[in-house]
Design a protein around this motif. Structure first.
Motif, PDB file in Angstrom:
ATOM      1  N   ALA A   1      -6.152   3.742  10.330  1.00  0.00           N
ATOM      2  CA  ALA A   1      -7.225   4.485  11.002  1.00  0.00           C
ATOM      3  C   ALA A   1      -8.472   3.613  11.107  1.00  0.00           C
ATOM      4  CB  ALA A   1      -7.526   5.769  10.231  1.00  0.00           C
ATOM      5  N   ALA A   2      -8.794   2.914  10.031  1.00  0.00           N
ATOM      6  CA  ALA A   2      -9.996   2.071  10.024  1.00  0.00           C
ATOM      7  C   ALA A   2      -9.877   0.944  11.046  1.00  0.00           C
ATOM      8  CB  ALA A   2     -10.226   1.513   8.623  1.00  0.00           C
ATOM      9  N   ALA A   3      -8.634   0.535  11.342  1.00  0.00           N
ATOM     10  CA  ALA A   3      -8.419  -0.540  12.313  1.00  0.00           C
ATOM     11  C   ALA A   3      -8.412  -0.011  13.751  1.00  0.00           C
ATOM     12  CB  ALA A   3      -7.103  -1.256  12.015  1.00  0.00           C
ATOM     13  N   GLY A   4      -8.586   1.289  13.936  1.00  0.00           N
ATOM     14  CA  GLY A   4      -8.674   1.847  15.284  1.00  0.00           C
ATOM     15  C   GLY A   4      -7.332   2.087  15.951  1.00  0.00           C
ATOM     16  N   ILE A   5      -6.259   2.122  15.162  1.00  0.00           N
ATOM     17  CA  ILE A   5      -4.923   2.411  15.712  1.00  0.00           C
ATOM     18  C   ILE A   5      -4.784   3.930  15.859  1.00  0.00           C
ATOM     19  CG2 ILE A   5      -2.428   2.233  15.298  1.00  0.00           C
ATOM     20  CD1 ILE A   5      -3.701  -0.502  15.616  1.00  0.00           C
ATOM     21  N   ASP A   6      -4.315   4.370  17.021  1.00  0.00           N
ATOM     22  CA  ASP A   6      -4.145   5.797  17.269  1.00  0.00           C
ATOM     23  C   ASP A   6      -2.767   6.308  16.869  1.00  0.00           C
ATOM     24  OD1 ASP A   6      -6.693   6.279  18.885  1.00  0.00           O
ATOM     25  OD2 ASP A   6      -5.767   4.627  19.994  1.00  0.00           O
ATOM     26  N   VAL A   7      -1.749   5.467  17.109  1.00  0.00           N
ATOM     27  CA  VAL A   7      -0.364   5.882  16.868  1.00  0.00           C
ATOM     28  C   VAL A   7       0.342   4.800  16.065  1.00  0.00           C
ATOM     29  CG1 VAL A   7       1.813   6.602  17.935  1.00  0.00           C
ATOM     30  CG2 VAL A   7      -0.348   7.049  19.123  1.00  0.00           C
ATOM     31  N   MET A   8       0.895   5.178  14.930  1.00  0.00           N
ATOM     32  CA  MET A   8       1.612   4.199  14.093  1.00  0.00           C
ATOM     33  C   MET A   8       3.006   4.731  13.781  1.00  0.00           C
ATOM     34  SD  MET A   8       0.246   4.827  10.193  1.00  0.00           S
ATOM     35  CE  MET A   8       1.809   4.467   9.361  1.00  0.00           C
ATOM     36  N   ALA A   9       3.929   3.805  13.540  1.00  0.00           N
ATOM     37  CA  ALA A   9       5.224   4.202  12.987  1.00  0.00           C
ATOM     38  C   ALA A   9       5.344   3.569  11.610  1.00  0.00           C
ATOM     39  CB  ALA A   9       6.365   3.734  13.879  1.00  0.00           C
ATOM     40  N   LEU A  10       5.694   4.375  10.633  1.00  0.00           N
ATOM     41  CA  LEU A  10       6.027   3.840   9.308  1.00  0.00           C
ATOM     42  C   LEU A  10       7.512   3.520   9.335  1.00  0.00           C
ATOM     43  CD1 LEU A  10       5.247   3.159   6.400  1.00  0.00           C
ATOM     44  CD2 LEU A  10       5.774   5.528   5.787  1.00  0.00           C
ATOM     45  N   THR A  11       7.844   2.241   9.104  1.00  0.00           N
ATOM     46  CA  THR A  11       9.231   1.775   9.256  1.00  0.00           C
ATOM     47  C   THR A  11       9.678   1.038   7.995  1.00  0.00           C
ATOM     48  OG1 THR A  11       8.383  -0.217  10.342  1.00  0.00           O
ATOM     49  CG2 THR A  11       9.103   1.571  11.788  1.00  0.00           C
ATOM     50  N   ASP A  12       9.749   1.763   6.894  1.00  0.00           N
ATOM     51  CA  ASP A  12      10.189   1.122   5.655  1.00  0.00           C
ATOM     52  C   ASP A  12      11.665   0.754   5.726  1.00  0.00           C
ATOM     53  OD1 ASP A  12       8.030   0.784   3.750  1.00  0.00           O
ATOM     54  OD2 ASP A  12       7.761   2.952   3.906  1.00  0.00           O
ATOM     55  N   HIS A  13      12.040  -0.274   4.939  1.00  0.00           N
ATOM     56  CA  HIS A  13      13.425  -0.744   4.947  1.00  0.00           C
ATOM     57  C   HIS A  13      14.371   0.323   4.405  1.00  0.00           C
ATOM     58  CE1 HIS A  13      12.334  -4.924   5.855  1.00  0.00           C
ATOM     59  NE2 HIS A  13      11.387  -4.850   4.927  1.00  0.00           N
TER      60      HIS A  13
ATOM     61  N   LEU B   1       0.837  -1.204   0.000  1.00  0.00           N
ATOM     62  CA  LEU B   1       0.000   0.000   0.000  1.00  0.00           C
ATOM     63  C   LEU B   1       0.869   1.251   0.000  1.00  0.00           C
ATOM     64  CD1 LEU B   1      -2.570  -1.032   2.778  1.00  0.00           C
ATOM     65  CD2 LEU B   1      -2.852  -1.245   0.292  1.00  0.00           C
ATOM     66  N   ASP B   2       0.432   2.279  -0.708  1.00  0.00           N
ATOM     67  CA  ASP B   2       1.216   3.515  -0.615  1.00  0.00           C
ATOM     68  C   ASP B   2       0.968   4.138   0.763  1.00  0.00           C
ATOM     69  OD1 ASP B   2      -0.976   5.395  -0.732  1.00  0.00           O
ATOM     70  OD2 ASP B   2      -1.082   5.046  -2.893  1.00  0.00           O
ATOM     71  N   PRO B   3       1.821   5.076   1.186  1.00  0.00           N
ATOM     72  CA  PRO B   3       1.718   5.563   2.569  1.00  0.00           C
ATOM     73  C   PRO B   3       0.315   6.072   2.927  1.00  0.00           C
ATOM     74  CG  PRO B   3       3.799   6.259   1.637  1.00  0.00           C
ATOM     75  CD  PRO B   3       3.036   5.611   0.510  1.00  0.00           C
ATOM     76  N   ALA B   4      -0.329   6.789   2.037  1.00  0.00           N
ATOM     77  CA  ALA B   4      -1.653   7.340   2.358  1.00  0.00           C
ATOM     78  C   ALA B   4      -2.689   6.223   2.519  1.00  0.00           C
ATOM     79  CB  ALA B   4      -2.087   8.330   1.291  1.00  0.00           C
ATOM     80  N   ALA B   5      -2.641   5.246   1.635  1.00  0.00           N
ATOM     81  CA  ALA B   5      -3.597   4.125   1.722  1.00  0.00           C
ATOM     82  C   ALA B   5      -3.346   3.302   2.981  1.00  0.00           C
ATOM     83  CB  ALA B   5      -3.482   3.243   0.479  1.00  0.00           C
ATOM     84  N   LEU B   6      -2.069   3.171   3.338  1.00  0.00           N
ATOM     85  CA  LEU B   6      -1.715   2.444   4.559  1.00  0.00           C
ATOM     86  C   LEU B   6      -2.313   3.147   5.779  1.00  0.00           C
ATOM     87  CD1 LEU B   6       0.071   0.243   6.016  1.00  0.00           C
ATOM     88  CD2 LEU B   6       1.877   1.972   6.072  1.00  0.00           C
ATOM     89  N   VAL B   7      -2.134   4.460   5.858  1.00  0.00           N
ATOM     90  CA  VAL B   7      -2.634   5.216   7.013  1.00  0.00           C
ATOM     91  C   VAL B   7      -4.153   5.126   7.087  1.00  0.00           C
ATOM     92  CG1 VAL B   7      -2.813   7.525   8.026  1.00  0.00           C
ATOM     93  CG2 VAL B   7      -0.633   6.739   7.082  1.00  0.00           C
ATOM     94  N   GLU B   8      -4.801   5.152   5.949  1.00  0.00           N
ATOM     95  CA  GLU B   8      -6.255   5.042   5.929  1.00  0.00           C
ATOM     96  C   GLU B   8      -6.706   3.718   6.551  1.00  0.00           C
ATOM     97  OE1 GLU B   8      -7.727   6.174   2.067  1.00  0.00           O
ATOM     98  OE2 GLU B   8      -9.743   5.453   2.615  1.00  0.00           O
ATOM     99  N   ARG B   9      -6.010   2.644   6.207  1.00  0.00           N
ATOM    100  CA  ARG B   9      -6.323   1.334   6.791  1.00  0.00           C
ATOM    101  C   ARG B   9      -6.031   1.271   8.277  1.00  0.00           C
ATOM    102  NH1 ARG B   9      -6.884  -3.962   4.539  1.00  0.00           N
ATOM    103  NH2 ARG B   9      -7.471  -3.655   2.385  1.00  0.00           N
TER     104      ARG B   9
END
Ligand code: AMP
Ligand code: MN
Ligand code: MN
Ligand code: MN
Length: 307
Positions: free
Chosen positions: A44-56, A34-42
């Motif tokens: 949010a839908a899963a009810g996560i408040d705080v995420m870290a994007l940790t690409d290689h 998923l691209d970063p925006a689509a990932l964040v949308e998912r």
């Protein structure tokens, strides 16, 4: 100048419930689908408040993820998953809460991506020698500009019928000792921790159970990591079994490391635990985010240049 997004987020108490954290995930900027925006949308839908994007070995998706985080009410922590060579094996060290404008970290990650490019060429040559041509082009088309890795080769090998799925592609071609495997001169543990600290972040040992170390060796890793300034260990991972989580919790306690949790999400079709499905961290451990909402860490989340 950067704008900060501190003000739009609330402290723990404001939610009236504990916040949900997932501090390990991948976007199409590395080997996620998923691209970063689509990932964040998912997320949010899963009810996560705080995420870290940790690409290689890249933070290139952070700004887009932060913008999407604004829109969807998800706090995005700037991160990366740094590839490391340690005692003849491969480790992954998570960087959490880094300043993505800090040059030491960015120069380090850029060098890692050069290694990825060189490795990709060498992998393609090795696969060609076994009779499979065109792997570099195939992997590049799956990567489409991302930080190139073995997963992109796996996707191409599957699409062209050389393996039935990605796991089989890794098993047949991409693991150490297999015809498409090429080692890489990744950062040392010392370098990776130093880059992360230079950028004001926290270094965290990713998915410790995946390295299949003896308890004694894992202890040596934690000890050395801590002495270098490493601060945390992923206790709950989507790729761990409950037994693995317990082993990692024991290491956190023994070495005074902060505890992190993350799904290691790559793909909505992945078979391991996705967002929202992670068990809670053991209550006796200190979470890696324990001081994030207090301002004590003195770091601002940066969303983008304003001038
Ligand atoms: P790289 O950093 O390019 O060497 O690739 C490592 C990545 O490959 C990991 O982060 C996983 O996403 C993926 N990977 C490793 N082993 C497997 C496997 N057996 N099956 C599927 N994906 C794998
Ligand atoms: Mn990956
Ligand atoms: Mn990893
Ligand atoms: Mn990962």
């Amino acid at each position: 100048m950067y704008t900060t997004i501190e003000k739009v987020y609330h402290d723990n108490g404001d939610h009236g419930r504990p916040l949900k954290y997932d501090l390990h995930m991948h976007s199409s900027v590395s080997d996620g689908v998923l691209d970063p925006a689509a990932l964040v949308e998912r997320v949010a839908a899963a009810g996560i408040d705080v995420m870290a994007l940790t690409d290689h070995d890249t933070t290139d998706g952070i700004e887009a993820a932060m913008r999407a985080g604004f829109e969807h009410g998800v706090r995005v922590i700037a991160g990366a998953e740094v590839s490391v060579n340690w005692q003849g094996g491969l480790l992954h060290i998570l960087a959490l809460g880094v300043d993505i404008g800090e040059p030491t970290l960015q120069q380090g990650l850029a060098a890692q991506r050069v290694c990825r490019e060189e490795r990709a060429i060498a992998m393609s040559e090795r696969l060609a020698a076994t009779g499979i041509d065109g792997c570099l082009e195939g992997a590049r088309s799956f990567a489409s500009g991302a930080s190139i890795g073995r997963s992109h080769f796996a996707a191409d090998l599957v699409e062209r019928g050389f393996a039935k799925d990605r796991a089989a592609a890794f098993r047949k071609f991409l693991r150490p000792g297999k015809p498409g495997y090429v080692s890489c001169q990744w950062a040392s543990l010392e370098e990776a921790v130093a880059w992360i600290k230079a950028a004001g972040g926290r270094a965290v040992i990713a998915h410790p159970a995946r390295y299949r170390m003896t308890t004694a060796k894992m202890g040596r890793l934690c000890e050395e990591f801590k002495a270098l300034g490493g601060e945390g260990i992923e206790v709950v991972s989507g790729t761990h079994t409950p037994h693995d989580n317990a082993m990692a919790a024991g290491m956190a306690l023994r070495f005074g490391l902060l505890a992190s949790q993350g799904s290691d999400f790559h793909d909505p079709a992945q078979t391991w635990l996705g967002f929202g499905g992670l068990p809670a961290l053991p209550a006796h451990l200190t979470p890696v985010w324990h001081d994030w909402n207090t301002g004590a860490a003195g770091r601002k989340l940066r969303v983008g240049r304003t001038g």
